[in-house]
Design an enzyme around this catalytic site. Structure first.
Site, PDB file in Angstrom:
ATOM      1  N   GLU A   1      -2.989  -9.042   3.100  1.00  0.00           N
ATOM      2  CA  GLU A   1      -3.480  -9.555   4.386  1.00  0.00           C
ATOM      3  C   GLU A   1      -4.992  -9.412   4.541  1.00  0.00           C
ATOM      4  O   GLU A   1      -5.594 -10.022   5.429  1.00  0.00           O
ATOM      5  CB  GLU A   1      -2.754  -8.878   5.552  1.00  0.00           C
ATOM      6  CG  GLU A   1      -3.141  -7.437   5.834  1.00  0.00           C
ATOM      7  CD  GLU A   1      -2.494  -6.439   4.889  1.00  0.00           C
ATOM      8  OE1 GLU A   1      -2.753  -5.236   5.059  1.00  0.00           O
ATOM      9  OE2 GLU A   1      -1.720  -6.861   3.995  1.00  0.00           O
TER      10      GLU A   1
ATOM     11  N   CYS B   1       0.839  -1.202   0.000  1.00  0.00           N
ATOM     12  CA  CYS B   1       0.000   0.000   0.000  1.00  0.00           C
ATOM     13  C   CYS B   1       0.879   1.260   0.000  1.00  0.00           C
ATOM     14  O   CYS B   1       1.623   1.478  -0.949  1.00  0.00           O
ATOM     15  CB  CYS B   1      -0.996  -0.026   1.154  1.00  0.00           C
ATOM     16  SG  CYS B   1      -2.342   1.183   0.962  1.00  0.00           S
TER      17      CYS B   1
ATOM     18  N   HIS C   1      -3.927  -4.776  -0.375  1.00  0.00           N
ATOM     19  CA  HIS C   1      -3.543  -5.369   0.906  1.00  0.00           C
ATOM     20  C   HIS C   1      -3.691  -6.889   0.832  1.00  0.00           C
ATOM     21  O   HIS C   1      -4.807  -7.411   0.947  1.00  0.00           O
ATOM     22  CB  HIS C   1      -4.440  -4.835   2.026  1.00  0.00           C
ATOM     23  CG  HIS C   1      -4.172  -3.432   2.412  1.00  0.00           C
ATOM     24  ND1 HIS C   1      -3.296  -3.083   3.424  1.00  0.00           N
ATOM     25  CD2 HIS C   1      -4.669  -2.267   1.929  1.00  0.00           C
ATOM     26  CE1 HIS C   1      -3.269  -1.765   3.545  1.00  0.00           C
ATOM     27  NE2 HIS C   1      -4.087  -1.246   2.651  1.00  0.00           N
TER      28      HIS C   1
END
Length: 214
Positions: free
Chosen positions: A196, A86, A194
């Site tokens: 995750e 990011c 992202h």
């Protein structure tokens, strides 16, 4: 066992990133010690470095410099497998339009704000979006191994990277036009999305980074 350091300079979704890497390490049996650290010596001793970022780039760059981690991050990006996430990707470029903020200048190019002409498209760009991988790109092949082009990943950002060198672009997405979703060159990888927060596809990205050998 390899040592992976998630850089703690005061900004970023550190624990979520670390937990996702720990899960990927267990799930695919890739022995890895995951450390969240803001200590330069940990970056120097790391086998791999993850550089997350969240929020405004002016704050991220200021905290990075105030933490004394700017030079250790540069050194890690020069010599070790390195993954920006990011704003951690945006900081690799020369300059951001957000606050007219100088970045690390590891890649030539700028970071620009979304200005959709379609009133239905809001800024920030937030949510799931299809990501298309650049074909026959060795960096794309390494980081996105086992993931079909067109897979959806989770984004939260108001600014996007505009590289001067198109050869570093390993994936793109569409939001009022095409924008760079991932980049890479040699030992450096970075994603605007992202991993995750991107379920199985994101965990596979992290698994692939754990498997990188230079």
């Amino acid at each position: 066992m390899q040592k992976l350091v998630v850089v703690d300079y005061g900004m970023g979704n550190l624990r979520s990133v670390a937990r996702a890497f720990e899960f990927a390490s267990r799930e695919w049996e890739i022995p890895t010690c995951v450390v969240i650290s803001g200590e330069p010596q940990d970056l120097h001793s790391a086998d791999k470095v993850v550089f997350p970022g969240q929020g405004a780039m002016p704050d991220c760059m200021r905290y990075l410099r105030e933490s004394g981690l700017e030079d250790p991050v540069r050194q890690a990006a020069a010599h070790r497998p390195f993954l920006g996430i990011c704003v951690g990707m945006q900081m690799l470029f020369d300059l951001s339009e957000e606050g007219h903020t100088p970045g690390l200048g590891i890649f030539p190019g700028s970071v620009e704000k979304f200005r959709p002409t379609d009133a239905t498209l809001k800024v920030p760009h937030m949510g799931w979006n299809q990501v298309d991988f650049v074909p026959d790109n060795s960096v794309s092949s390494a980081l996105f191994d086992g993931i079909p082009s067109g897979e959806r990943f989770y984004f939260v950002h108001s600014y996007y990277c505009a590289p001067s060198d198109p050869s570093i672009v390993s994936a793109s997405a569409d939001y009022s036009g095409r924008f760079t979703a991932a980049i890479g060159r040699a030992n450096i990888f970075a994603t605007q999305f992202h991993p995750e927060k991107s379920h199985q596809a994101g965990l596979t990205v992290y698994k692939n980074f754990l498997k990188v050998n230079l």
